[in-house]
Design an enzyme around this catalytic site. Structure first.
Site, PDB file in Angstrom:
ATOM      1  CD  GLU A  39      -1.358   0.515   3.492  1.00 59.84           C
ATOM      2  OE1 GLU A  39      -1.953   1.680   3.005  1.00 59.84           O
ATOM      3  OE2 GLU A  39      -0.674   1.256   4.702  1.00 59.84           O
ATOM      4  CG  HIS A  68      -2.057   4.840   1.931  1.00 58.25           C
ATOM      5  ND1 HIS A  68      -2.571   6.118   1.838  1.00 58.25           N
ATOM      6  CD2 HIS A  68      -1.795   4.783   3.198  1.00 58.25           C
ATOM      7  CE1 HIS A  68      -2.010   6.978   3.083  1.00 58.25           C
ATOM      8  NE2 HIS A  68      -1.075   6.521   3.758  1.00 58.25           N
ATOM      9  CG  HIS A 154      -3.922  -1.466   5.906  1.00 53.43           C
ATOM     10  ND1 HIS A 154      -2.322  -2.063   5.991  1.00 53.43           N
ATOM     11  CD2 HIS A 154      -4.237  -0.390   6.057  1.00 53.43           C
ATOM     12  CE1 HIS A 154      -2.040  -0.873   5.282  1.00 53.43           C
ATOM     13  NE2 HIS A 154      -2.798  -0.077   6.076  1.00 53.43           N
TER      14      HIS A 154
HETATM   15 FE   LIG Z   1      -2.400   1.761   5.397  1.00 52.88          FE
HETATM   16 FE   LIG Z   2       1.309   1.579   5.051  1.00 57.19          FE
END
Ligand SMILES: [Fe+2]
Ligand SMILES: [Fe+2]
Length: 270
Positions: A39, A68, A154
């Site tokens: 990411e 992201h 995440h």
């Molecule tokens: Fe992240």
């Molecule tokens: Fe990251």
């Protein structure tokens, strides 16, 4: 099955370390399946299709993303064409691509890979990751059709990642945290046979502020004022992540080791 998960690749230095070292690691550790979180690989924000291809060519079986996911605009269409890209299941209702997939390893065994975003201290209010992953994993009971199941959790808060580890204990083979870019020293096998680490760390230069050249983040912390953009740090890279061995019949983890290869962090690995 021998599985390697590598944490968030940061910038050009991180990308170069993946393309230079992953093929060798695959060989040296006789890896069957590799997942890389990409990411932050393109300029520190998001992942371009071109850079995703370079990870797949270097030996990643699947590339996961994160908050992201779509910072690089071409990922919006690239992830529709390339099934080996996994974005968070709960990113947004209309997000392109997929948040879960089933992939073959070197010997044709099946591995389920999924990613969810947490809710604590995140920039946007994402849907509940617990009910989301529960529903997504329902068709894939551990020890069933797929030989291993890996979930990339995440998020920012260590507590939320640990709660997810316990929530999926007995259902996933591996639950590994990403996003905070600093590896935690808590790799373990939970009672239900799930390998777990709160954060895999990043594949980037650790002489930095979470992978970014330290000057601008320090300026912002010290003065409260921004002067320039964040730029990925370009020093020597440590590849950071988690090595897991699983049992093909039960899908349980049988061995877990933290991985730190090269760069400034103390070495560790299988
Ligand atoms: Fe992240
Ligand atoms: Fe990251």
């Amino acid at each position: 099955m021998k599985i390697l998960f590598l944490g968030d690749v940061v910038g050009r230095a991180g990308r170069r370390a993946i393309t230079e070292h992953l093929p060798g690691l695959r060989e040296r550790w006789k890896l069957d399946f590799v997942v890389v979180n990409g990411e932050n690989a393109t300029g520190g924000m998001g992942l371009s299709g071109e850079h995703a291809k370079s990870f797949l060519a270097a030996g990643a079986d699947v590339v996961t993303l994160g908050d992201h996911a779509f910072d690089q605009k071409d990922m919006l269409s690239f992830c529709e064409r390339e099934p080996r890209i996994i974005r968070p299941l709960n990113f947004a209702k209309g997000a392109p691509g997929r948040g879960i997939g089933v992939y073959p390893d070197t010997r044709g065994r099946k591995v389920v890979v999924a990613q969810v975003l947490g809710q604590v201290f995140m920039k946007r209010a994402f849907d509940d990751p617990f009910s989301t992953i529960e529903a997504a994993l329902k068709p894939y009971p551990r020890g069933g059709q797929a030989q291993a199941i890996l979930v990339d959790m995440h998020c920012e808060a260590t507590s939320e990642k640990m709660a997810m580890g316990h929530y999926l204990d007995g259902r996933a083979s591996v639950v590994v945290g990403t996003h905070t870019h600093v590896p935690t020293a808590d790799a373990m096998i939970l009672p239900g046979g799930t390998a777990y680490q709160t954060d895999a760390g990043m594949c980037g230069d650790y002489y930095s502020v979470i992978g970014m050249d330290k000057a601008e983040p320090m300026r912002r912390f010290v003065t409260g004022m921004a002067k320039s953009r964040f730029e990925p740090a370009m020093g020597e890279v440590t590849l950071s992540g988690l090595y897991v061995e699983t049992d093909d019949t039960t899908g349980k983890a049988t061995r877990v080791e933290m991985v730190r290869e090269g760069g400034r962090l103390a070495a560790s690995g299988p």
